[in-house]
Scaffold this motif. Structure first.
Motif, short mmCIF file in Angstrom:
data_model
loop_
_atom_site.label_atom_id
_atom_site.label_comp_id
_atom_site.label_asym_id
_atom_site.label_seq_id
_atom_site.Cartn_x
_atom_site.Cartn_y
_atom_site.Cartn_z
N HIS A 8 0.82 -1.22 0.00
CA HIS A 8 0.00 0.00 0.00
C HIS A 8 0.85 1.26 0.00
O HIS A 8 2.01 1.24 0.39
CB HIS A 8 -0.98 0.03 1.18
CG HIS A 8 -0.33 0.01 2.53
ND1 HIS A 8 0.04 -1.15 3.17
CD2 HIS A 8 -0.01 1.01 3.38
CE1 HIS A 8 0.57 -0.86 4.35
NE2 HIS A 8 0.56 0.44 4.51
N LEU A 46 -9.14 1.77 3.39
CA LEU A 46 -8.33 1.00 2.46
C LEU A 46 -9.07 0.92 1.14
O LEU A 46 -10.22 0.50 1.09
CB LEU A 46 -8.14 -0.39 3.05
CG LEU A 46 -6.85 -1.15 2.74
CD1 LEU A 46 -5.64 -0.35 3.18
CD2 LEU A 46 -6.88 -2.50 3.43
N ALA A 48 -8.68 -0.48 -2.88
CA ALA A 48 -7.89 -1.40 -3.69
C ALA A 48 -7.66 -0.84 -5.09
O ALA A 48 -8.54 -0.25 -5.71
CB ALA A 48 -8.60 -2.75 -3.80
N SER A 52 -2.85 -4.01 -5.01
CA SER A 52 -2.28 -3.09 -4.02
C SER A 52 -3.38 -2.21 -3.45
O SER A 52 -4.51 -2.21 -3.93
CB SER A 52 -1.22 -2.21 -4.68
OG SER A 52 -0.18 -2.99 -5.22
N TYR A 53 -3.02 -1.44 -2.43
CA TYR A 53 -4.00 -0.58 -1.77
C TYR A 53 -3.49 0.86 -1.68
O TYR A 53 -2.29 1.10 -1.58
CB TYR A 53 -4.28 -1.07 -0.35
CG TYR A 53 -4.82 -2.47 -0.26
CD1 TYR A 53 -6.18 -2.73 -0.46
CD2 TYR A 53 -3.98 -3.53 0.03
CE1 TYR A 53 -6.69 -4.02 -0.36
CE2 TYR A 53 -4.47 -4.83 0.13
CZ TYR A 53 -5.82 -5.07 -0.06
OH TYR A 53 -6.30 -6.34 0.02
N GLN A 55 -3.98 3.58 1.19
CA GLN A 55 -4.40 3.61 2.58
C GLN A 55 -4.48 5.07 3.00
O GLN A 55 -3.47 5.77 3.02
CB GLN A 55 -3.37 2.85 3.43
CG GLN A 55 -3.67 2.74 4.90
CD GLN A 55 -2.51 2.09 5.66
OE1 GLN A 55 -1.41 2.62 5.69
NE2 GLN A 55 -2.76 0.94 6.25
N HIS A 141 -10.70 -9.53 -3.90
CA HIS A 141 -11.39 -8.34 -3.38
C HIS A 141 -12.89 -8.54 -3.35
O HIS A 141 -13.57 -8.08 -2.46
CB HIS A 141 -11.01 -7.11 -4.20
CG HIS A 141 -9.59 -6.71 -3.99
ND1 HIS A 141 -8.78 -6.27 -5.00
CD2 HIS A 141 -8.84 -6.71 -2.88
CE1 HIS A 141 -7.58 -6.01 -4.51
NE2 HIS A 141 -7.59 -6.26 -3.24
#
Ligand code: CO
Length: 150
Positions: A8, A46, A48, A52-53, A55, A141
């Motif tokens: 992230h 969070l 997506a 990956s994220y 944040q 997800h």
């Protein structure tokens, strides 16, 4: 000891709702969850992007590290998360290389992760977080989305 993913990118913000709207509606990232992390004095969202994220972090107390960061720097990039197979192994690897750690042992992060922070003094000015995913399951997800609704 190679990271398996940029886990992230963490961004410190003043208004979490406004930031979520921007990163969800304009950037197009998928909101996965919001979580209050009392021990760190932050609320995080969070979102997506592929595996990956993004944040988003906002302080819940005036003396939390993120509150102090916002006082000093204003909004912006706060830290970078590297996904690793084993947080404990990664901490040992970094220490063996003489790197200054913020956390000498892994501790619980959000969404069941195990994390440790590397000092920005050793990482050319950027705070680095080593992130080990929860071992319960590797959910997509969509499945996580489903999980949150149940
Ligand atoms: Co993080």
């Amino acid at each position: 000891m190679q990271p398996t993913e940029i886990d992230h990118v963490a961004i410190a913000v003043l208004d979490l709702d406004a930031a979520i709207r921007y990163y969800r509606d304009t950037v197009g990232a998928t909101l996965i969850q919001r979580e209050l992390i009392e021990s760190d004095g932050v609320e995080e969202a969070l979102l997506a992007v592929a595996d990956s994220y993004i944040q988003l972090l906002t302080p819940t107390t005036t003396d939390s590290p993120v509150a102090r960061f916002l006082d000093r720097h204003g909004e912006g990039l706060h830290h970078l998360g590297f996904r690793v197979e084993s947080c404990a192994d990664a901490v040992k690897h970094y220490q063996d290389q003489g790197v200054t750690m913020v956390d000498l042992t892994p501790r619980p992060g959000s969404r069941g992760t195990s994390v440790a922070f590397v000092s920005p003094k050793s990482s050319f000015g950027t705070l680095i977080e080593l992130v080990e995913e929860p071992h319960t399951a590797h959910l997509s997800h969509d499945e996580v989305d489903q999980d949150l609704r149940n």
